[in-house]
Write a protein that holds these residues in place. Structure first.
Motif, PDB file in Angstrom:
ATOM      1  N   PHE A   1       0.827  -1.206   0.000  1.00 56.92           N
ATOM      2  CA  PHE A   1       0.000   0.000   0.000  1.00 56.92           C
ATOM      3  C   PHE A   1       0.862   1.258   0.000  1.00 56.92           C
ATOM      4  CE2 PHE A   1      -3.915  -2.125   2.211  1.00 56.92           C
ATOM      5  CZ  PHE A   1      -4.165  -2.830   1.048  1.00 56.92           C
ATOM      6  N   VAL A   2       1.839   1.300   0.901  1.00 57.89           N
ATOM      7  CA  VAL A   2       2.699   2.486   0.992  1.00 57.89           C
ATOM      8  C   VAL A   2       3.453   2.697  -0.318  1.00 57.89           C
ATOM      9  CG1 VAL A   2       4.762   3.428   2.124  1.00 57.89           C
ATOM     10  CG2 VAL A   2       2.922   2.439   3.502  1.00 57.89           C
ATOM     11  N   LYS A   3       4.000   1.635  -0.856  1.00 60.30           N
ATOM     12  CA  LYS A   3       4.755   1.730  -2.106  1.00 60.30           C
ATOM     13  C   LYS A   3       3.889   2.291  -3.237  1.00 60.30           C
ATOM     14  CE  LYS A   3       7.613  -1.106  -5.226  1.00 60.30           C
ATOM     15  NZ  LYS A   3       6.961  -0.779  -6.506  1.00 60.30           N
ATOM     16  N   ASN A   4       2.696   1.720  -3.403  1.00 61.46           N
ATOM     17  CA  ASN A   4       1.842   2.145  -4.520  1.00 61.46           C
ATOM     18  C   ASN A   4       1.292   3.549  -4.339  1.00 61.46           C
ATOM     19  OD1 ASN A   4       2.333  -0.406  -5.492  1.00 61.46           O
ATOM     20  ND2 ASN A   4       0.212  -0.840  -6.016  1.00 61.46           N
ATOM     21  N   ILE A   5       0.923   3.892  -3.120  1.00 62.15           N
ATOM     22  CA  ILE A   5       0.398   5.244  -2.877  1.00 62.15           C
ATOM     23  C   ILE A   5       1.471   6.288  -3.179  1.00 62.15           C
ATOM     24  CG2 ILE A   5      -0.482   6.842  -1.128  1.00 62.15           C
ATOM     25  CD1 ILE A   5      -1.793   4.374   0.232  1.00 62.15           C
ATOM     26  N   LEU A   6       2.689   6.038  -2.703  1.00 61.25           N
ATOM     27  CA  LEU A   6       3.777   6.985  -2.957  1.00 61.25           C
ATOM     28  C   LEU A   6       4.118   7.079  -4.443  1.00 61.25           C
ATOM     29  CD1 LEU A   6       6.195   6.264   0.035  1.00 61.25           C
ATOM     30  CD2 LEU A   6       4.850   8.333  -0.352  1.00 61.25           C
TER      31      LEU A   6
ATOM     32  N   GLU B   1      -6.999   4.190   5.631  1.00 62.91           N
ATOM     33  CA  GLU B   1      -7.165   5.598   6.000  1.00 62.91           C
ATOM     34  C   GLU B   1      -6.015   6.075   6.886  1.00 62.91           C
ATOM     35  OE1 GLU B   1     -10.243   8.150   8.739  1.00 62.91           O
ATOM     36  OE2 GLU B   1     -11.139   6.729   7.312  1.00 62.91           O
ATOM     37  N   ALA B   2      -5.573   5.218   7.806  1.00 65.38           N
ATOM     38  CA  ALA B   2      -4.452   5.584   8.676  1.00 65.38           C
ATOM     39  C   ALA B   2      -3.170   5.757   7.863  1.00 65.38           C
ATOM     40  CB  ALA B   2      -4.255   4.516   9.754  1.00 65.38           C
ATOM     41  N   ILE B   3      -2.973   4.911   6.859  1.00 59.69           N
ATOM     42  CA  ILE B   3      -1.808   5.052   5.976  1.00 59.69           C
ATOM     43  C   ILE B   3      -1.883   6.376   5.221  1.00 59.69           C
ATOM     44  CG2 ILE B   3      -0.607   4.102   3.964  1.00 59.69           C
ATOM     45  CD1 ILE B   3      -1.653   1.322   4.841  1.00 59.69           C
ATOM     46  N   GLU B   4      -3.065   6.705   4.714  1.00 58.46           N
ATOM     47  CA  GLU B   4      -3.257   7.967   3.979  1.00 58.46           C
ATOM     48  C   GLU B   4      -2.924   9.165   4.863  1.00 58.46           C
ATOM     49  OE1 GLU B   4      -6.884   6.751   0.907  1.00 58.46           O
ATOM     50  OE2 GLU B   4      -7.356   7.361   2.967  1.00 58.46           O
ATOM     51  N   GLU B   5      -3.334   9.109   6.129  1.00 60.84           N
ATOM     52  CA  GLU B   5      -3.059  10.215   7.050  1.00 60.84           C
ATOM     53  C   GLU B   5      -1.559  10.388   7.268  1.00 60.84           C
ATOM     54  OE1 GLU B   5      -5.180   9.501  10.650  1.00 60.84           O
ATOM     55  OE2 GLU B   5      -7.165   9.659   9.717  1.00 60.84           O
ATOM     56  N   VAL B   6      -0.856   9.263   7.457  1.00 60.73           N
ATOM     57  CA  VAL B   6       0.589   9.340   7.689  1.00 60.73           C
ATOM     58  C   VAL B   6       1.316   9.848   6.449  1.00 60.73           C
ATOM     59  CG1 VAL B   6       2.666   7.987   8.168  1.00 60.73           C
ATOM     60  CG2 VAL B   6       0.585   7.557   9.478  1.00 60.73           C
TER      61      VAL B   6
ATOM     62  N   GLY C   1      -0.067  11.624   4.040  1.00 62.38           N
ATOM     63  CA  GLY C   1      -0.620  12.878   3.549  1.00 62.38           C
ATOM     64  C   GLY C   1      -1.052  12.784   2.100  1.00 62.38           C
ATOM     65  N   LYS C   2      -1.543  11.610   1.723  1.00 54.67           N
ATOM     66  CA  LYS C   2      -1.893  11.378   0.325  1.00 54.67           C
ATOM     67  C   LYS C   2      -2.971  10.300   0.239  1.00 54.67           C
ATOM     68  CE  LYS C   2       0.386  10.467  -4.112  1.00 54.67           C
ATOM     69  NZ  LYS C   2       1.679  10.126  -4.765  1.00 54.67           N
ATOM     70  N   LYS C   3      -3.962  10.530  -0.607  1.00 58.96           N
ATOM     71  CA  LYS C   3      -5.068   9.595  -0.762  1.00 58.96           C
ATOM     72  C   LYS C   3      -4.683   8.424  -1.655  1.00 58.96           C
ATOM     73  CE  LYS C   3      -8.581  11.236   1.605  1.00 58.96           C
ATOM     74  NZ  LYS C   3      -9.244  10.404   2.648  1.00 58.96           N
ATOM     75  N   ALA C   4      -5.248   7.258  -1.350  1.00 64.25           N
ATOM     76  CA  ALA C   4      -4.998   6.070  -2.157  1.00 64.25           C
ATOM     77  C   ALA C   4      -6.029   5.951  -3.271  1.00 64.25           C
ATOM     78  CB  ALA C   4      -5.060   4.830  -1.276  1.00 64.25           C
TER      79      ALA C   4
ATOM     80  N   GLU D   1       0.590   4.330  15.321  1.00 63.70           N
ATOM     81  CA  GLU D   1       2.000   4.468  15.703  1.00 63.70           C
ATOM     82  C   GLU D   1       2.864   3.507  14.888  1.00 63.70           C
ATOM     83  OE1 GLU D   1       4.916   3.566  19.551  1.00 63.70           O
ATOM     84  OE2 GLU D   1       2.735   3.621  19.834  1.00 63.70           O
ATOM     85  N   GLY D   2       2.388   2.276  14.745  1.00 67.95           N
ATOM     86  CA  GLY D   2       3.143   1.282  13.992  1.00 67.95           C
ATOM     87  C   GLY D   2       3.283   1.643  12.525  1.00 67.95           C
ATOM     88  N   ILE D   3       2.208   2.158  11.926  1.00 67.55           N
ATOM     89  CA  ILE D   3       2.254   2.580  10.521  1.00 67.55           C
ATOM     90  C   ILE D   3       3.248   3.719  10.339  1.00 67.55           C
ATOM     91  CG2 ILE D   3       0.941   3.748   8.705  1.00 67.55           C
ATOM     92  CD1 ILE D   3      -1.507   2.088   9.634  1.00 67.55           C
ATOM     93  N   LYS D   4       3.225   4.692  11.256  1.00 73.59           N
ATOM     94  CA  LYS D   4       4.159   5.816  11.158  1.00 73.59           C
ATOM     95  C   LYS D   4       5.605   5.336  11.214  1.00 73.59           C
ATOM     96  CE  LYS D   4       5.538  10.236  13.172  1.00 73.59           C
ATOM     97  NZ  LYS D   4       6.989   9.878  13.027  1.00 73.59           N
TER      98      LYS D   4
END
Length: 347
Positions: free
Chosen positions: A211-216, A286-291, A293-296, A332-335
């Motif tokens: 998720f993080v890779k693709n969103i970025l 949603e928590a990943i998006e918040e960390v 700062g970008k929507k998936a 916290e873990g996602i951050k």
């Protein structure tokens, strides 16, 4: 103690080795460094612990240039001859067996890899432990063994006879084989049913990493079962604390054991290691998006074969026996993961 940890180029094994090294145990790490996912990440984990990639050769022990109490060997679990030679030479006090062919969906494509690593490999570890005076064995199982179970939270007292992937079936088989060896040979064994582990140095095939890779990268993320999923996400530091406590507190062997131990006294235990607080997949995203700062961009898809809609760990045995309950909040873990990801990939 002198401890063998298998799977130390992997996610959990890497973190466990570092934890035990830093508290002063003598550790030998073992891994075959297969290419199920990016081997560069595996070598980077080893490098973090002072193992030089250029010095790694099959069945050769490499000393860490960072920790005097850490050594590594590249070895296949299926290589029984050389595995036994390692046990005979090193005389381990305890073994924590984390190496396995991971992944639910990959087991649909390459089932042989799971039989070779998870069944034959586990059997070889049991035999090596049995014949070399090892005091206790802890090993990785999985929350996937709960399969089609409907009652939640999942308890280690529940029947787990309905797996939905070969991966899950091999992990249940590992538990059964371990119980047999505990019963027959009075060997303390403890199975660790991990629940959706995440955090820094995590696996690229798991949801958070993808998720993080693709969103970025501004790519869509695949969201299965149209987002109607729950997972008991468990932060890596919490997992490691649980594993260390298990290593330090194995089931007690029966002092007057005569080869006829009853079920109640066989030195065998299984623990759930999970957060005990399932999170909705859409809330996780949603928590990943918040960390970030970008929507998936979400690609909503049906459920995949071998998957389950929800996991939830009952950790009461872990709390009662070892005085421990995982606690890290998922945000916290996602951050922490995102901070590591940006640094590691220089983003």
């Amino acid at each position: 103690m002198k401890i063998l940890i298998t799977g130390t180029a992997g996610f959990i094994g890497f973190h466990l080795a570092n934890a035990l090294i830093k508290r002063g145990d003598e550790v030998i790490g073992l891994d075959n460094i297969n290419d199920y996912y990016d081997v560069n990440l595996k070598y980077a984990r080893l490098n973090e612990a002072g193992i030089d990639k250029e010095k790694i050769e099959y069945n050769e022990i490499v000393k860490s240039n960072k920790y005097p109490n850490y050594k590594f060997i590249k070895l296949n679990l299926e290589d029984k001859f050389n595995l036994f030679k390692l046990f005979e030479k090193e005389k381990f006090d305890k073994v924590c067996h984390l190496a396995a062919q991971a992944g639910v969906r990959y087991s649909l494509k390459n089932p042989d890899a799971y039989i070779n690593s998870n069944i034959i490999g586990h059997m070889n570890i049991l035999e090596a432990v049995r014949h070399n005076g090892v005091n206790a064995l802890a090993y990785a199982s999985s929350s996937s063994v709960y399969g089609l179970n409907k009652k939640q939270p999942f308890s280690t007292d529940d029947n787990v006879d309905h797996p939905v992937s070969l991966y899950a079936a091999t992990k249940k088989a590992d538990e059964l084989m371990s119980h047999t060896y505990s019963y027959l040979y009075n060997i303390p064994t403890t199975g660790l049913r991990f629940f959706t582990v995440y955090g820094p140095w995590g696996r690229p095939d798991m949801a958070l990493f993808k998720f993080v890779k693709n969103i970025l990268e501004d790519k869509p993320i695949d969201v299965y079962n149209y987002g109607e999923m729950k997972r008991d996400f468990t932060y890596i530091d919490d997992i490691i604390e649980g594993v260390v406590r298990v290593i330090d507190n194995p089931p007690k062997p029966k002092p007057d054991w005569d080869g006829r131990a009853s079920e109640s006294v066989a030195p065998y235990k299984v623990y759930n290691i999970g957060n005990g607080a399932p999170v909705k997949l859409m809330d996780f995203i949603e928590a990943i998006e918040e960390v970030l700062g970008k929507k998936a961009k979400k690609n909503l898809l049906p459920m995949q074969p071998g998957d389950v809609a929800s996991t939830w760990a009952n950790t009461s045995d872990l709390e009662k026996d070892l005085g421990y309950k995982p606690y890290t909040d998922v945000r916290e873990g996602i951050k922490n993961f995102v901070d590591w990801y940006r640094k590691f990939y220089d983003i």
